[in-house]
Design an enzyme around this catalytic site. Structure first.
Site, mmCIF file in Angstrom:
data_model
loop_
_atom_site.group_PDB
_atom_site.id
_atom_site.type_symbol
_atom_site.label_atom_id
_atom_site.label_comp_id
_atom_site.label_asym_id
_atom_site.label_seq_id
_atom_site.Cartn_x
_atom_site.Cartn_y
_atom_site.Cartn_z
ATOM 1 N N LEU A 426 39.179 39.439 30.839
ATOM 2 C CA LEU A 426 38.446 40.546 30.389
ATOM 3 C C LEU A 426 39.265 40.983 29.028
ATOM 4 O O LEU A 426 38.508 41.546 28.083
ATOM 5 C CB LEU A 426 38.900 41.818 31.350
ATOM 6 C CG LEU A 426 38.330 41.726 32.550
ATOM 7 C CD1 LEU A 426 38.601 42.736 33.548
ATOM 8 C CD2 LEU A 426 36.641 41.836 32.435
ATOM 9 N N GLY A 427 40.380 40.559 28.719
ATOM 10 C CA GLY A 427 41.161 40.916 27.560
ATOM 11 C C GLY A 427 42.419 40.416 27.591
ATOM 12 O O GLY A 427 43.005 39.944 28.343
ATOM 13 N N GLY A 430 48.975 42.828 23.874
ATOM 14 C CA GLY A 430 50.288 43.096 24.128
ATOM 15 C C GLY A 430 50.898 42.944 25.459
ATOM 16 O O GLY A 430 52.014 42.984 25.635
ATOM 17 N N GLY A 432 49.649 41.542 28.659
ATOM 18 C CA GLY A 432 49.197 40.564 29.626
ATOM 19 C C GLY A 432 47.771 40.313 29.622
ATOM 20 O O GLY A 432 46.924 41.212 29.250
ATOM 21 N N VAL A 434 44.290 39.937 31.316
ATOM 22 C CA VAL A 434 43.561 40.505 32.534
ATOM 23 C C VAL A 434 42.330 40.035 32.874
ATOM 24 O O VAL A 434 41.704 39.462 32.122
ATOM 25 C CB VAL A 434 43.322 42.073 32.180
ATOM 26 C CG1 VAL A 434 42.477 42.823 33.237
ATOM 27 C CG2 VAL A 434 44.728 42.843 31.914
ATOM 28 N N ASP A 547 51.609 55.708 25.704
ATOM 29 C CA ASP A 547 50.608 54.962 25.099
ATOM 30 C C ASP A 547 49.309 55.381 25.179
ATOM 31 O O ASP A 547 48.246 54.613 25.619
ATOM 32 C CB ASP A 547 50.905 53.546 25.027
ATOM 33 C CG ASP A 547 50.036 52.488 24.124
ATOM 34 O OD1 ASP A 547 49.828 53.210 23.025
ATOM 35 O OD2 ASP A 547 49.488 51.431 24.290
#
Length: 717
Positions: A426-427, A430, A432, A434, A547
Site C-alpha cells: 500500500l505504501g 518513514g 514502515g 504497509v 503528526d
C-alpha cells in the site's frame, strides 16, 4: 504637546485648501482626507507612491476600498488597509471626515502619538485595527461614539492609564483586544454586563490592578480564551467566572491572585496552566492543596484521611497489622490458584500455541489462542531467551522465529495464514512498509512491517504496544495484533478501505480532485476532533499524536474519519530501525504514495514543533488540526506551497493567508473552497468553523483551546 498637535492640524488644513485651489477641486473630498494620511507619514511621498493628488478619485489607490453609496455622485471610501509597511507618522484627525469608512487597518507600522478623538466622527467604523504600532496616551472615552464598532484591536502599543467606564457603551463590540500595552488601575465595574455580543476578550500583558471584576461572568457570548494573564490582579478568583460558557478557556497566569480555585461551572474544564505563577492560589487543578478545604480535587483525599489508621506516636495499630497480614495471605493463595489454572489450561489446549511460535515462512501451522498467554509464560529456555532479546536456540540463532500475539480477543487466525497470504503493498515512507492482506475468512487487514533487525527491547516494545492496543474509539484505527521476532516486527490493524483525506480533497496522482460536500467535510472534521480529544483526555497515557495531517486521517466507506499513526515514532525508537528504510500508515489504503518522495517541510506543524529539541505536546496536535480544518474549508493544501511558484492554489502560509483575509474583511467567497459556494445555506456554519480553526492556530500554544473544547464547538455547528 497640544500646541504642536493644533499646529499640525492647521498646517494640514491649509495644505488641503491650497491643493483644492490649485487643482480646481478635481479630487473628491474623500481623496483629500486620505492625502492628510500621506502627509502625516514621514516620507509619505515615497511610501504611498500611487496616492496621486491629480487623480479624480482615490478608489484605485493601493489599500483603498470604495463603494457606490445611494445619494452620492462619487464612490465613497469604505476601507483603508495600509498595514505591515513599517511606516512612521501620526494618525491625522482628518480621517474622521470619512463618514462612510467602515474598516481602518494600520497595523504593523510605527505610528506614534495618541489616537485623535476626531477619528470617531467616522460614524460608520465597525473595525479598527491599530495593533503593532507605538501609539500612546489613554484609550479615548469617545471611542464608543461609534455605534457600529465590532472589532477593536489595539494590542502591542504603549497605550496607558485606566480603561474608561464609557466602554460599556460599545454594545455591538465583538472583539476587544488590548494586550501588551501599559494600561493600569482597576477595571471599572459595570462594563461587561453591557457587552452582550463580546466574543473575544484579551487584556493580557498590562498592569491592571485590583480584583477581577465579578461581572465578567456575564459575558455569555464569550468564546475561545479569556486572557487576563501577566497583570497585577489580586484577591480571589470570582466564582462568577464559572458562569461563562463551558467552552471558554481561562488564562490567569502571572498575577497575584490568592485563595482557592472555585470548582463550579466552566472551572471544571480548566487545566493547571490556566492558573500558573499565582503563588497564593491553591486547589484543583493545581498540585497545591488548600488548608482546611472541604473541596478536595477528584481522587485526592484530605490529610486527615491520609493518616487514618495511623497512631502518630505508636505507628500502625495492632488491628491494622493483622488485617494487612490476612490480606497478604489471601493474595498469595489467589496468585497460586491462577498459576495452577493456567498450567492445566495450557496442558489441555490441544496444540494451541499461546505464543504462536513457528518458523517464519515455514509449513508448520499452529492456531493462535484467542487469549494470549497471561504473563507470556515461555515453554522452554529458548523462548525465555527470545523474550529477553538474547540470541539462543531456534529464535536467536537464525532469526526465523517470533511471537504472534492477538490484542483483540476475538481476532483469531493462524500465523501461517498471515505469512503466506497474498500481500499488496500500500505504501512506504518513514514509518514502515504497509501491506494489505486478506485472511482466509475474507477479512482484510493492514500489516505494517517496521523493518528488519534493530535493538531487542522486547519488554519495552510490548508495553508500548499494549498501551496503543487499549485505545478503542470509532475515530481511531484499531490495532489488532503484533508479531515480534529478532529480525521482523509486524503490526496488524484494521484496514480502512476509502483512502485518506488528502486523496479525498486533492485526488490521487494523475487524477482530478473529488468533490466533498460541506456536510461530508464537517463530518470528517467532527470525527477527527472526537478522536483527538479521546487520545488527549481519555486514552491510557493521554497520548500526543504529534503528526496530524490529511494523509494520517483515513476514511471509511461512509466518510467517517479514522486517525492513524499515533504512537509509531515511539515504536520506531524502541526497535532502533532506520526510519528511512520503512514507511506507511497503520490501517491505511495508500496505493498512490510513491516510495521515494523528496522530503517536504511539514506545514501542518505548529511553530514550536519546528524548534529542534522541543518535546511534543497536545497543543501541537491542536495547531495541526486547525491547519487541516482550514484545508477542509479552503480546499487549499499547505503541502502544495512552493517558494518558487505563485499560482493561485499555492499559498506560502495557509494560516497567515486566512488570518490576513479576516483582518482585511475580505469576502468569504475569496477564501472558501469554490466547491462549497454552491451550498449557500452553509455560510454561517462555514464561518463558525473558520473561527474554530483560527483559535486552533494561535501562535501562542497556551492560548489554543483543548481538543475537548474544539470538539464540543464543532458539534454545535
Amino acid at each position: 504637546m497640544p500646541v504642536l498637535r493644533i499646529l499640525l492640524v492647521v498646517i494640514s488644513v491649509v495644505f488641503h485648501v491650497v491643493l483644492q485651489l490649485k487643482r480646481g477641486n478635481s479630487l473628491t473630498a474623500d481623496g483629500l482626507s486620505l492625502l492628510s494620511l500621506k502627509s502625516a507619514i514621514d516620507g509619505g511621498g515615497s511610501a504611498l507612491t500611487d496616492w496621486n493628488e491629480d487623480d479624480a478619485t482615490p478608489c484605485h489607490w493601493s489599500g483603498i476600498s470604495c463603494m457606490n453609496i445611494s445619494g452620492s455622485n462619487d464612490p465613497r471610501v469604505v476601507g483603508i488597509t495600509v498595514s505591515g509597511k513599517n511606516l512612521r507618522g501620526y494618525i491625522p484627525s482628518e480621517l474622521g471626515t470619512l463618514i462612510y469608512l467602515r474598516r481602518l487597518n494600520l497595523h504593523g507600522n510605527n505610528f506614534y502619538g495618541s489616537i485623535p478623538d476626531q477619528l470617531f466622527n467616522a460614524s460608520s467604523l465597525h473595525s479598527l485595527f491599530l495593533y503593532g504600532n507605538n501609539l500612546s496616551g489613554p484609550l479615548p472615552p469617545s471611542i464608543c461614539n461609534l455605534p457600529r464598532l465590532q472589532n477593536l484591536d489595539l494590542s502591542n502599543n504603549s497605550l496607558s492609564e485606566a480603561l474608561p467606564k464609557e466602554l460599556r457603551s460599545c454594545r455591538q463590540l465583538q472583539r476587544l483586544i488590548l494586550a501588551r500595552n501599559k494600561f493600569s488601575g482597576n477595571i471599572p465595574a459595570g462594563i461587561f454586563p453591557e457587552l452582550a455580543n463580546l466574543e473575544q476578550l484579551d487584556l493580557s500583558s498590562n498592569s491592571f490592578t485590583g480584583s477581577i471584576p465579578e461581572d465578567i461572568g456575564e459575558l455569555k457570548s464569550l468564546t475561545g480564551t479569556l486572557n487576563l494573564s501577566f497583570n497585577q490582579f489580586t484577591g480571589d478568583i470570582p466564582k462568577s467566572l464559572g458562569d461563562l460558557p463551558l467552552t471558554v478557556s481561562f488564562d490567569l497566569r502571572n498575577n497575584n491572585l490568592s485563595g482557592e480555585i472555585p470548582q463550579t461551572g466552566s472551572f471544571a474544564n480548566q487545566g493547571p496552566t490556566a492558573f500558573l505563577n499565582n503563588p497564593m492560589l491553591c486547589g484543583f487543578p493545581l498540585q497545591k492543596t488548600c488548608r482546611n478545604s472541604s473541596n478536595n480535587p477528584p481522587g485526592v483525599q484530605s490529610s486527615s484521611r491520609d493518616n487514618e489508621g495511623v497512631d502518630s506516636h505508636k505507628g500502625l495499630k495492632p488491628g491494622l497489622i493483622i488485617l494487612i497480614a490476612v490480606a497478604d495471605a489471601i493474595g498469595v493463595a489467589f496468585v497460586g490458584l491462577v498459576i495452577v489454572y493456567l498450567y492445566w489450561r495450557r496442558k489441555d489446549s490441544g496444540g494451541c500455541s499461546c505464543t504462536g511460535k513457528v518458523k517464519f515462512g515455514g509449513n508448520e501451522k499452529r492456531k493462535l489462542c484467542a487469549f494470549p498467554c497471561v504473563g507470556a509464560f515461555p515453554s522452554n529456555d529458548s523462548e525465555i531467551q527470545s523474550e529477553k532479546g538474547v540470541d539462543g536456540g531456534g529464535s536467536g540463532a537464525n532469526g526465523s522465529e517470533g511471537d504472534l500475539v492477538a490484542i483483540d480477543k476475538g481476532f483469531n487466525f493462524e500465523l501461517d495464514e498471515l505469512l503466506r497470504a497474498s500481500a499488496y503493498v500500500l505504501g512506504k515512507s518513514g514509518l514502515g512498509i504497509v501491506y494489505k492482506v486478506v485472511l482466509g475468512s475474507g477479512v482484510p487487514v493492514a500489516v505494517r512491517r517496521l523493518g528488519e533487525g534493530g535493538e531487542q527491547r522486547y519488554k519495552e516494545f510490548v508495553a508500548e504496544i499494549q498501551a496503543i492496543g487499549r485505545v478503542k474509539h470509532p475515530n481511531i484505527v484499531r490495532l489488532r495484533a503484533y508479531y515480534w521476532a529478532p529480525d521482523e516486527k509486524l503490526l496488524i490493524s484494521d484496514f480502512i478501505s476509502n483512502g485518506n483525506l488528502a486523496s479525498a480533497l486533492h485526488g490521487r496522482t494523475g487524477q482530478a480532485s473529488s468533490s466533498l460536500s460541506w456536510g461530508t467535510r464537517l463530518k470528517i472534521a467532527k470525527g477527527t476532533a472526537r478522536g483527538l480529544a479521546y487520545l488527549h483526555e481519555c486514552s491510557p497515557r493521554k497520548f500526543v499524536h504529534g503528526d496530524i495531517k490529511p494523509s494520517n486521517i483515513l476514511l471509511d466507506n461512509d466518510f467517517q474519519a479514522c486517525i492513524s499513526d499515533f504512537g509509531l515514532n515511539r515504536l520506531i525508537n524502541i526497535t532502533g530501525n532506520n526510519p528511512s528504510s520503512s514507511g506507511g500508515f497503520i490501517g491505511g489504503a495508500l496505493p498512490y504514495l510513491k516510495s521515494a518522495q523528496p522530503e517536504r517541510p511539514n506545514n501542518y506543524q505548529s511553530p514550536e514543533a519546528r524548534i529542534p529539541g522541543n518535546r511534543p505536546t497536545q497543543k501541537w496536535d491542536v495547531y495541526s488540526f486547525g491547519v487541516v480544518l482550514l484545508e477542509l474549508l479552503t480546499g487549499k493544501s499547505p503541502e502544495l506551497s512552493s517558494p518558487t511558484t505563485s499560482t493561485s492554489t499555492e499559498i506560502p502560509d495557509l494560516v497567515r493567508w486566512v488570518r490576513k483575509g479576516f483582518e482585511e474583511e475580505n469576502p468569504l467567497s475569496d477564501m472558501v473552497d469554490p466547491m462549497l459556494l454552491k451550498e449557500v445555506h452553509a455560510k454561517k456554519e462555514v464561518l463558525a468553523a473558520f473561527h474554530v480553526a483560527l483559535a486552533c492556530t494561535e501562535a501562542d500554544p497556551e492560548v489554543r483551546p483543548r481538543m475537548k473544547t474544539i470538539s464540543e464547538n464543532l458539534e454545535k455547528i
